[in-house]
Each structure stands twice: as structure tokens, then as C-alpha cells.
Design a protein around this motif. Structure first.
Motif, PDB file in Angstrom:
ATOM      1  N   VAL A  22       0.848  -1.198   0.000  1.00  0.00           N
ATOM      2  CA  VAL A  22       0.000   0.000   0.000  1.00  0.00           C
ATOM      3  C   VAL A  22       0.886   1.251   0.000  1.00  0.00           C
ATOM      4  O   VAL A  22       1.896   1.301   0.702  1.00  0.00           O
ATOM      5  N   ILE A  23       0.516   2.241  -0.811  1.00  0.00           N
ATOM      6  CA  ILE A  23       1.242   3.516  -0.818  1.00  0.00           C
ATOM      7  C   ILE A  23       0.251   4.659  -0.547  1.00  0.00           C
ATOM      8  O   ILE A  23      -0.962   4.479  -0.677  1.00  0.00           O
ATOM      9  N   ASP A  24       0.794   5.805  -0.185  1.00  0.00           N
ATOM     10  CA  ASP A  24      -0.044   6.938   0.236  1.00  0.00           C
ATOM     11  C   ASP A  24      -1.268   7.211  -0.651  1.00  0.00           C
ATOM     12  O   ASP A  24      -2.374   7.390  -0.131  1.00  0.00           O
ATOM     13  N   PRO A  25      -1.112   7.277  -1.991  1.00  0.00           N
ATOM     14  CA  PRO A  25      -2.289   7.619  -2.824  1.00  0.00           C
ATOM     15  C   PRO A  25      -3.464   6.638  -2.694  1.00  0.00           C
ATOM     16  O   PRO A  25      -4.609   7.013  -2.967  1.00  0.00           O
ATOM     17  N   HIS A  26      -3.190   5.411  -2.258  1.00  0.00           N
ATOM     18  CA  HIS A  26      -4.284   4.448  -2.077  1.00  0.00           C
ATOM     19  C   HIS A  26      -5.292   4.938  -1.037  1.00  0.00           C
ATOM     20  O   HIS A  26      -6.461   4.554  -1.053  1.00  0.00           O
ATOM     21  N   PHE A  27      -4.818   5.760  -0.105  1.00  0.00           N
ATOM     22  CA  PHE A  27      -5.720   6.232   0.952  1.00  0.00           C
ATOM     23  C   PHE A  27      -6.822   7.137   0.392  1.00  0.00           C
ATOM     24  O   PHE A  27      -7.911   7.190   0.942  1.00  0.00           O
ATOM     25  N   GLU A  28      -6.514   7.828  -0.710  1.00  0.00           N
ATOM     26  CA  GLU A  28      -7.530   8.659  -1.349  1.00  0.00           C
ATOM     27  C   GLU A  28      -8.600   7.785  -2.021  1.00  0.00           C
ATOM     28  O   GLU A  28      -9.777   8.127  -2.052  1.00  0.00           O
ATOM     29  N   VAL A  29      -8.146   6.666  -2.561  1.00  0.00           N
ATOM     30  CA  VAL A  29      -9.063   5.722  -3.215  1.00  0.00           C
ATOM     31  C   VAL A  29     -10.051   5.172  -2.193  1.00  0.00           C
ATOM     32  O   VAL A  29     -11.274   5.163  -2.393  1.00  0.00           O
ATOM     33  N   VAL A  30      -9.493   4.740  -1.059  1.00  0.00           N
ATOM     34  CA  VAL A  30     -10.335   4.169  -0.002  1.00  0.00           C
ATOM     35  C   VAL A  30     -11.268   5.237   0.575  1.00  0.00           C
ATOM     36  O   VAL A  30     -12.429   4.961   0.894  1.00  0.00           O
ATOM     37  N   LYS A  31     -10.781   6.461   0.636  1.00  0.00           N
ATOM     38  CA  LYS A  31     -11.626   7.559   1.145  1.00  0.00           C
ATOM     39  C   LYS A  31     -12.847   7.757   0.246  1.00  0.00           C
ATOM     40  O   LYS A  31     -13.985   7.820   0.727  1.00  0.00           O
ATOM     41  N   GLU A  32     -12.599   7.815  -1.041  1.00  0.00           N
ATOM     42  CA  GLU A  32     -13.678   7.994  -2.008  1.00  0.00           C
ATOM     43  C   GLU A  32     -14.695   6.846  -1.907  1.00  0.00           C
ATOM     44  O   GLU A  32     -15.911   7.069  -1.868  1.00  0.00           O
ATOM     45  N   ALA A  33     -14.178   5.621  -1.813  1.00  0.00           N
ATOM     46  CA  ALA A  33     -15.059   4.445  -1.701  1.00  0.00           C
ATOM     47  C   ALA A  33     -15.856   4.488  -0.396  1.00  0.00           C
ATOM     48  O   ALA A  33     -17.043   4.164  -0.368  1.00  0.00           O
ATOM     49  N   LEU A  34     -15.191   4.917   0.669  1.00  0.00           N
ATOM     50  CA  LEU A  34     -15.860   5.006   1.974  1.00  0.00           C
ATOM     51  C   LEU A  34     -17.008   6.021   1.920  1.00  0.00           C
ATOM     52  O   LEU A  34     -18.142   5.727   2.330  1.00  0.00           O
TER      53      LEU A  34
END
Ligand code: HEM
Length: 155
Positions: free
Chosen positions: A103-115
Motif C-alpha cells: 500500500v502507498i499513500d495515494p491508495h488512501f484517497e481511493v479508499v476515502k472515495e469508496a468510503l
């Protein structure tokens, strides 16, 4: 302005809605993650093994619940203490498990959007609004930021 009681309540109330059908919303959450970032599939052990998103997979459910629940806990902490405090052991583990999974930092934006989209669908168009979105976003960002700092800290 700090995190308000109203914001805390909005997050708590929608978490209660998510809780009523964890199987459904966990699945939806993962479908959205993969819709936004198809490449993320290979990082998850339980997704690598199968063509489709597995129904009723305990690991899939566990990850979704952790994200939902820890974000809700962050909202409570933000209101109570003005900051998110993750226990040292938990934070070390979270840093470790994500680095090891690629996992790298930009993945957190992906999960945020999905959340955010999962919560929107769960509470419904009538209840979802900018204030609720902002509260979830803030609580998630603060939690994600703590995990990212740990991930980027050398052991
Ligand atoms: C594993 C929480 C964000 C990908 C885990 C685990 C926890 C966790 C507790 C350990 C396994 C478990 O108990 O289910 C969180 C929280 C997050 C977050 C609280 C955000 C606030 C992310 C992001 C990604 C990600 C952004 C990448 C898209 C993974 C992967 C594993 C994992 C690949 C290993 C799971 C496996 O293969 O079985 N996460 N996570 N997580 N997480 Fe996250």
C-alpha cells in the motif's frame, strides 16, 4: 473550528446504519475500491485468489469493518480530544501490514472515495449531505494521516 458534537453524531448515526448490513456494505465498499483503482485488487490476499469479489469472505468483511469503525472512533476522539490517537502497538501493526501489502499513500484517497460513497448509499440521498460528508472525510483523513506517518517512518 474543531470537530463538533454535531459532526460526531452524524458519523455515529451513519455507522449505525452501516452496521445493520455489514455483509452488503463491505462488499459495496470493496466493489467501489476496485472500480476506482482496479490495480488495488492484487494487494488483497483474499482478492488475488479469485476472479470475482468473494461473497461473505471474513477477511474482506474484517477490513471493511476496521475502516468504518476506526473512522467512527476517530470522529469520537476528534470531538473529545481534538486529535486522533491510535495506540502505539496498533499503529505499528497498521503501518507494517500496509507497507508489507504494497500500500502507498495515494491508495488512501481511493479508499476515502469508496468510503464516502458507501456511506452515502447506506444512509440514502435524503439524509446524506455536505455536513455528513465533511465529518466522515475529516475523521478519515486524520486517521489515514496517522497511518501514513507510521508507514513512512523507518523502523
Ligand atoms: C490490512 C485497517 C487503509 C489495504 C489491514 C488490517 C487493518 C487495516 C486493521 C489488518 C487486517 C485486518 O484486520 O483486516 C485499515 C484502516 C485503513 C486502511 C483503518 C484506513 C483508515 C487501507 C488502504 C489500503 C489497504 C488505503 C489500500 C488500498 C490493506 C491490505 C491489507 C490491509 C492489502 C492486507 C489484507 C490481506 O491481504 O488480508 N488494514 N486499512 N488498507 N489493508 Fe488496510
Amino acid at each position: 473550528m474543531g470537530f463538533t458534537e454535531k459532526q460526531e453524531t452524524l458519523v455515529k448515526e451513519s455507522w449505525e446504519v452501516l452496521k445493520q448490513d455489514i455483509a452488503l456494505f463491505s462488499l459495496r465498499f470493496f466493489s467501489l475500491i476496485l472500480e476506482i483503482a482496479p490495480g488495488a485488487k492484487n494487494m488483497f490476499s483474499f482478492l488475488r485468489e479469485s476472479e470475482e469479489i468473494p461473497q461473505n469472505n471474513p477477511k474482506l468483511k474484517a477490513h471493511a469493518v476496521k475502516v468504518f469503525k476506526m473512522t467512527c472512533e476517530s470522529a469520537i476522539q476528534l470531538r473529545e480530544k481534538g486529535q486522533v490517537v491510535v495506540g502505539e502497538t496498533t499503529l505499528k501493526y497498521l503501518g507494517d501490514v500496509h507497507v508489507k501489502s504494497g500500500v502507498i499513500d495515494p491508495h488512501f484517497e481511493v479508499v476515502k472515495e469508496a468510503l464516502l460513497r458507501t456511506v452515502e448509499e447506506a444512509v440514502g440521498k435524503d439524509k446524506w449531505n455536505e455536513e455528513m460528508k465533511g465529518a466522515w472525510a475529516e475523521a478519515y483523513d486524520q486517521l489515514a494521516s496517522a497511518i501514513k506517518v507510521e508507514m513512512n517512518t523507518n523502523p
